[in-house]
Scaffold this motif. Structure first.
Motif, short mmCIF file in Angstrom:
data_model
loop_
_atom_site.label_atom_id
_atom_site.label_comp_id
_atom_site.label_asym_id
_atom_site.label_seq_id
_atom_site.Cartn_x
_atom_site.Cartn_y
_atom_site.Cartn_z
N PHE A 87 40.57 21.07 18.72
CA PHE A 87 39.70 21.74 19.68
C PHE A 87 40.19 23.16 19.95
O PHE A 87 39.40 24.11 19.99
N ASN A 90 39.66 25.61 16.98
CA ASN A 90 38.27 26.02 16.77
C ASN A 90 37.67 26.73 17.97
O ASN A 90 36.45 26.76 18.12
N GLU A 91 38.49 27.29 18.81
CA GLU A 91 38.02 28.03 19.98
C GLU A 91 37.20 29.24 19.51
O GLU A 91 37.70 30.07 18.75
N GLN A 101 33.96 22.61 16.95
CA GLN A 101 34.54 22.20 18.23
C GLN A 101 33.74 21.04 18.83
O GLN A 101 34.30 20.07 19.33
#
Length: 139
Positions: A87, A90-91, A101
Motif C-alpha cells: 500500500f 503504491n502511494e 493501491q
C-alpha cells in the motif's frame, strides 16, 4: 460540409457507446449466472467471493503474495505486513498507482473476510456441540 462531419461524429460516438453498454451487459449477465450456479451447487465461498469485492481468495493471495488460509486460519500479521508495504509503495503522491493501491486493499479485505467467516462458522459449530448457553449481561 460541417453538418456532415457533425453527423458522422454523432453516429460514430453513439455506436461506440452502444457497443460498450452491450459488452457491459454481457459481462454483468455472465457474472450473475456464475454466482447463481455457485449458489445452486452449494459453493457459498464462490458466491461470497464475487459478491464481496470481485476478487476470489486465490487472486487475493496472489496479489499480497501470501499463502491461502488453511482451515480458516491465516497469519494475519503477515497479511497486514504485506498490505502495508504494498500500500505504501503504491502511494499516488510518490508516483504509485491508485488502482494498484485499491487492489491491494481489496485483497486484504477479501482474506480477512474469509478468515472471519471461517471463525464464525467454527464458533457456531462449537456452540452447537456444547449446547446453547445464553449470555447474561449485568447492568
Amino acid at each position: 460540409m460541417a453538418h456532415r462531419i457533425i453527423s458522422q461524429i454523432v453516429f460514430t460516438g453513439s455506436r461506440v457507446v452502444g457497443r460498450a453498454f452491450v459488452e457491459a451487459y454481457r459481462q454483468a449477465s455472465a457474472k450473475s449466472q456464475y454466482a447463481q450456479q455457485a449458489a445452486k451447487s452449494g459453493d457459498s465461498s464462490a458466491a461470497n467471493s464475487l459478491a464481496s469485492s470481485g476478487l476470489t481468495l486465490d487472486e487475493a493471495c496472489k496479489i499480497l503474495n501470501v499463502k491461502p488460509p488453511s482451515g480458516g486460519q491465516a497469519n494475519l500479521d503477515d497479511v497486514t505486513a504485506r498490505f502495508k508495504k504494498l500500500f505504501d509503495n503504491n502511494e499516488p503522491s510518490k508516483g504509485g498507482s491508485f488502482y494498484l493501491q485499491s487492489k491491494v486493499l481489496r485483497a486484504r479485505e477479501r482474506i480477512e473476510l474469509e478468515v472471519r467467516q471461517k471463525a464464525e462458522k467454527a464458533e457456531r459449530e462449537a456452540e452447537l456441540k456444547e449446547g446453547w448457553k445464553p449470555r447474561l449481561y449485568k447492568d
